[in-house]
Design a protein around this motif. Structure first.
Motif, PDB file in Angstrom:
ATOM      1  N   PRO A 407       0.798  -1.236   0.000  1.00 19.81           N
ATOM      2  CA  PRO A 407       0.000   0.000   0.000  1.00 19.81           C
ATOM      3  C   PRO A 407       0.827   1.281   0.000  1.00 19.81           C
ATOM      4  O   PRO A 407       0.461   2.257  -0.650  1.00 19.81           O
ATOM      5  N   ILE A 408       1.967   1.293   0.719  1.00 16.85           N
ATOM      6  CA  ILE A 408       2.772   2.527   0.738  1.00 16.85           C
ATOM      7  C   ILE A 408       3.337   2.804  -0.657  1.00 16.85           C
ATOM      8  O   ILE A 408       3.473   3.959  -1.068  1.00 16.85           O
ATOM      9  N   ALA A 409       3.657   1.731  -1.382  1.00 14.57           N
ATOM     10  CA  ALA A 409       4.157   1.909  -2.747  1.00 14.57           C
ATOM     11  C   ALA A 409       3.043   2.372  -3.669  1.00 14.57           C
ATOM     12  O   ALA A 409       3.278   3.173  -4.587  1.00 14.57           O
ATOM     13  N   ALA A 410       1.826   1.889  -3.442  1.00 13.18           N
ATOM     14  CA  ALA A 410       0.687   2.304  -4.269  1.00 13.18           C
ATOM     15  C   ALA A 410       0.447   3.799  -4.128  1.00 13.18           C
ATOM     16  O   ALA A 410       0.165   4.498  -5.114  1.00 13.18           O
ATOM     17  N   ASP A 411       0.567   4.329  -2.919  1.00 15.07           N
ATOM     18  CA  ASP A 411       0.374   5.772  -2.699  1.00 15.07           C
ATOM     19  C   ASP A 411       1.544   6.576  -3.254  1.00 15.07           C
ATOM     20  O   ASP A 411       1.344   7.621  -3.883  1.00 15.07           O
ATOM     21  N   PHE A 412       2.753   6.094  -3.026  1.00 10.69           N
ATOM     22  CA  PHE A 412       3.944   6.853  -3.424  1.00 10.69           C
ATOM     23  C   PHE A 412       4.040   6.996  -4.938  1.00 10.69           C
ATOM     24  O   PHE A 412       4.464   8.041  -5.448  1.00 10.69           O
ATOM     25  N   GLN A 413       3.650   5.966  -5.684  1.00 14.51           N
ATOM     26  CA  GLN A 413       3.775   6.026  -7.144  1.00 14.51           C
ATOM     27  C   GLN A 413       2.772   6.973  -7.792  1.00 14.51           C
ATOM     28  O   GLN A 413       2.869   7.246  -8.986  1.00 14.51           O
TER      29      GLN A 413
END
Length: 534
Positions: A407-413
């Motif tokens: 999830p943190i990668a989904a937001d960051f991208q």
């Protein structure tokens, strides 16, 4: 009298390929599978048979290679202009194209490279290591863990991993030693156990004779030992409360995870060297720039239509069977005549998110922090700073300033690429003050945006975000292990380790073995004249 041929034919009707293959093994008609790898296939097994393999990632390359070794004619189609799939090594001048983003161009110093996908190989991944050995690909040690690296709390405070590990051991050993000495565990321990445990705890935590933890040289020196009577002094122990306040403290157990335990290795010059080895050893190397647009399973065989990306020309290739390793999010956009349950299963597979950001930089981490390889854990949307293991003490190296998934990668991208790169630069600046400015030519890779991938691996277990290993067992996962007519599916996504190349090899071996069993069974039940005609 029932002949072996008739027996296998009936087993095929009643129990499918698995029963047929098991029977062939029992009858001595097929080599038994080894604990690792796949059975040795006769070199003429596939004579007269043509298999189309879609995708030249690790599963496609393994499938093509092993099928050719068994005498099949293989056509390997790859949409990209390179082989390797997720095993993507970016070098100077390479283009990074992502859906919805402007093209980035890598500008790295001489010899520098960035493994945008897999970057390490565990010692127990004997499949991948075996192929590297077979193809003469040199390997070197990948320093996956360095006690000189840091764990960084959310407030920016940091401590060396050696300090966090050994001070925590000291405090835990002291607490347990006191509990044992005070009789708090008498119901769990015999007197003999207590007598043996207390000396071990003193050694384990470096406790004093009273069983107290007063600091340890294992955590590093405040003053280094020198010449003559220049004695070393240890750092005072970090209070237990300070250790527990560091949110990244659990990451000191990172290299205890089986997949991350030393010794790890990497190919010299980049992960894609192994995949190039496969391609060199194929009788018919991958057809690159071949974008598949249509797949058909027919009564007589399989048919694939693909577009040559260079010329725009549409081509058709026909074969007897097909092994498809195309990632499922990509496969959903291709015109196929798969069965309805298979189409639904493929459409329902949701892929995870994963990001990497790398910089070309002078090796300040070696000169100033004595960090040679390993990982500093920072948490947040970038998760870590990963230091290069190769070319130690050279002028420059590739510093990975972000590798995060879930999830943190989904937001960051969702952030603009320039913002992602600058955020990662800022994290490095906080850990290594004054060196954010030294980071040059940042490159960001958001795997969910990469064409022909659209994600790093399936999120089979969405409740365990960021964890791609586990007991994967969904109806779709099971269904896609089976052939759909003449079409087989292979990829790391269909293994218990979707995030590792070894999973892709295991899946390829599984499907090649199943296809070999099918061809063998058919050869035994076909009339002799049909076999001769083939």
């Amino acid at each position: 009298m029932i002949t072996r041929r008739k027996l296998l034919e009936r087993l095929g009707h009643l129990g499918g390929l698995g029963a047929t293959f098991s029977a062939m093994q029992a009858l001595g008609l097929m080599s038994k599978a080894r604990a690792a790898g796949m059975p040795a296939l006769p070199p003429t097994l596939g004579k007269g048979k043509h298999v189309i393999v879609l995708g030249a990632g690790i599963s496609g390359l393994v499938s093509a290679y092993e099928l050719e070794q068994a005498g099949f004619l293989v056509t390997l189609l790859e949409a990209r202009e390179r082989v390797g799939g997720r095993a993507w090594t970016v070098r100077d001048g390479d283009k990074i194209e992502m859906n919805g983003e402007e093209t980035q161009t890598a500008r790295f110093s001489d010899g520098a490279y960035f493994n945008a996908g897999p970057a390490r190989i565990p010692s127990f991944h004997t499949g991948l290591l075996g192929y590297a050995d077979k193809f003469g690909v040199p390997l070197e040690v990948e320093v996956n863990s360095s006690r000189s690296a840091y764990v960084v709390a959310d407030d920016g405070t940091k401590m060396r991993q050696r300090t966090a590990v050994n001070d925590m051991r000291g405090h835990i050993a002291e607490l347990l030693s006191k509990a044992v000495s005070q009789g708090a565990l008498d119901q769990q321990l015999t007197p003999a156990d207590k007598e043996k445990l207390l000396p071990f705890l003193r050694f384990y935590g470096d406790l004093d004779e009273k069983g107290s933890f007063a600091g340890t040289a294992r955590s590093g020196f405040d003053a280094l030992p020198g010449a003559g009577p220049t004695f070393a002094t240890s750092y005072p122990p970090r209070p237990l409360s300070a250790l527990l306040a560091n949110q990244q403290l659990p990451m000191t157990l990172f290299d205890d995870v089986f997949y991350m335990q030393a010794t790890m290795v990497e190919p010299v010059g980049g992960m894609d060297r192994i995949h190039a080895g496969f391609d060199r050893n194929l009788k018919h190397p991958a057809v690159r720039g071949a974008e598949v647009t249509r797949i058909r399973d027919t009564a007589k065989g399989v048919e694939v239509v693909y577009r040559d990306k260079g010329s725009g020309v549409m081509n058709t290739v026909s074969g007897d069977y097909l092994i498809c390793t195309i990632p499922f999010p990509v496969l959903t956009s291709i015109d196929t005549n798969f069965s309805k349950p298979v189409k639904q299963a493929i459409a329902g597979v949701v892929y995870d998110y994963s990001n990497k950001i790398a910089f070309d930089a002078p090796r300040f981490w070696e000169k100033e922090d004595q960090i040679y390889g390993g990982i500093t854990f920072v948490g947040g949307p970038t998760s870590l700073i990963w230091y290069p293991s190769a070319a130690i003490h050279s002028a420059r190296g590739m510093l990975l300033a972000c590798y995060a998934s879930g999830p943190i990668a989904a937001d960051f991208q969702k952030r603009p690429i320039a913002e992602q790169i600058e955020y990662a630069r800022g994290v490095v600046e906080k850990v290594h003050p004054g060196h954010g400015k030294d980071l040059a030519n940042g490159i960001a890779v958001n795997w969910h945006k990469i064409p022909y991938s659209l994600g790093p691996w399936p999120a089979w277990n969405p409740a365990q975000a960021g964890r791609q290993e586990g007991n994967i067992d969904t109806p779709a996962f099971r269904l896609l292990q089976k052939p759909d007519g003449r079409i087989y599916f292979a990829s790391a996504a269909l293994s218990q380790t979707p995030g590792w190349q070894e999973g892709g090899i295991a899946s390829a071996h599984y499907q090649v073995t199943a296809l070999a069993a099918r061809v063998t069974a058919q050869a035994m039940v076909e009339p002799r004249y049909a076999r001769v005609a083939a």
